[in-house]
Design an enzyme around this catalytic site. Sequence first.
Site, PDB file in Angstrom:
ATOM      1  CB  CYS A 144      -3.015  -1.827   8.496  1.00 48.33           C
ATOM      2  SG  CYS A 144      -1.635  -2.870   8.865  1.00 48.33           S
ATOM      3  CG  HIS A 191      -1.920  -1.004   1.345  1.00 48.91           C
ATOM      4  ND1 HIS A 191      -1.957  -1.981   2.319  1.00 48.91           N
ATOM      5  CD2 HIS A 191      -3.014  -1.211   0.575  1.00 48.91           C
ATOM      6  CE1 HIS A 191      -3.027  -2.748   2.146  1.00 48.91           C
ATOM      7  NE2 HIS A 191      -3.679  -2.306   1.084  1.00 48.91           N
TER       8      HIS A 191
HETATM    9  C1  CIR Z   1      -3.316  -7.925   3.159  1.00 47.46           C
HETATM   10  O1  CIR Z   1      -2.535  -8.359   2.308  1.00 47.46           O
HETATM   11  O2  CIR Z   1      -4.360  -7.367   2.849  1.00 47.46           O
HETATM   12  C2  CIR Z   1      -2.953  -8.096   4.612  1.00 47.46           C
HETATM   13  N1  CIR Z   1      -2.264  -9.319   4.789  1.00 47.46           N
HETATM   14  C3  CIR Z   1      -2.105  -6.936   5.099  1.00 47.46           C
HETATM   15  C4  CIR Z   1      -2.831  -5.638   5.044  1.00 47.46           C
HETATM   16  C5  CIR Z   1      -1.999  -4.520   5.560  1.00 47.46           C
HETATM   17  N2  CIR Z   1      -2.733  -3.313   5.527  1.00 47.46           N
HETATM   18  C6  CIR Z   1      -2.172  -2.129   5.524  1.00 47.46           C
HETATM   19  O3  CIR Z   1      -0.968  -2.001   5.488  1.00 47.46           O
HETATM   20  N3  CIR Z   1      -2.972  -1.075   5.532  1.00 47.46           N
END
Ligand code: CIR
Length: 282
Positions: free
Chosen positions: A272, A185
């Site tokens: 997150c 992201h």
């Molecule tokens: C994903 O790949 O969606 C999750 N394993 C990690 C999400 C991390 N989110 C973020 O950095 N905002």
Amino acid sequence: MSDSEGEATTMSANALDRSVERFDAAIVRLPDAALVRGLRRDDLGMPSISLALAQHSRYCEALVASGLAVTVLPADPDHPDATFIEDTAVIVGREALLTRPGAPSRLGEVAAIEVALREAGFAPSRITAPATLDGGDVCEAGDHVFVGVSARTNEAGATQLANWLAARGMGCTAIDIRARTDILHLKSGLAWLGGRHLLAIEGLAAAPAFADYTVVAVDADEAYAANAVRVNDVVFVARGHPRLQARLEALGWRTIALDMSEFARVDGGLSCLSLRFRRNPR
Ligand code: CIR
């Protein structure tokens, strides 16, 4: 932001201005044992759920110590990535926008967040298909927002976000990170430190979009720590990145180091793990 005042965001070119909107509440979601099936780009080993729970608990304690009341939502065994709650909503002042996560396995996470946001007094708008948007691609920087067009957030999602923000008097700049392999992201490589200050990985630090900002560039071997979070008077930094932490302290930011090892195994970062906001506009 329309309701910012007092200590809230003041955009100025003053290099000493580190002001941010002050939060007094956060929503988090407990990690479930299903985290071992969380999405990831690289094999960094299986997360330990007991360690993840301990790290999550310390993260919540840091939020409380920073003045936030924390609402803890139950774990969701049907959604391995649900603890990464930031991806499901964007909150600006007292306005909320439910996202439409770009990973199909994460779409079902949003329903519970809508309930939680309504309980917190929000009347959220929503991103609609075919647009996708992950909150991790949305970097609020005072009265301006940077949105990453990524493997998760498509151009339609960035446009819907920009329109939603424009209706609230805020500008938005899209940054295309689809060619980048080092970040999932935008906020995996970018954080707002307050005022006109950003923290960014080397590959983003010189982006023209940030010309009006002072950017602290994070060394390549500490790149994971670019996903820091400013929470009121402190900056949360991932533990194990001492040079960045020392640099931020030397530049005048107070920091709290938090162990993120188990979340990092599934591409998660500090930002997150929570949705941060202010319960009542002043
Ligand atoms: C994903 O790949 O969606 C999750 N394993 C990690 C999400 C991390 N989110 C973020 O950095 N905002």
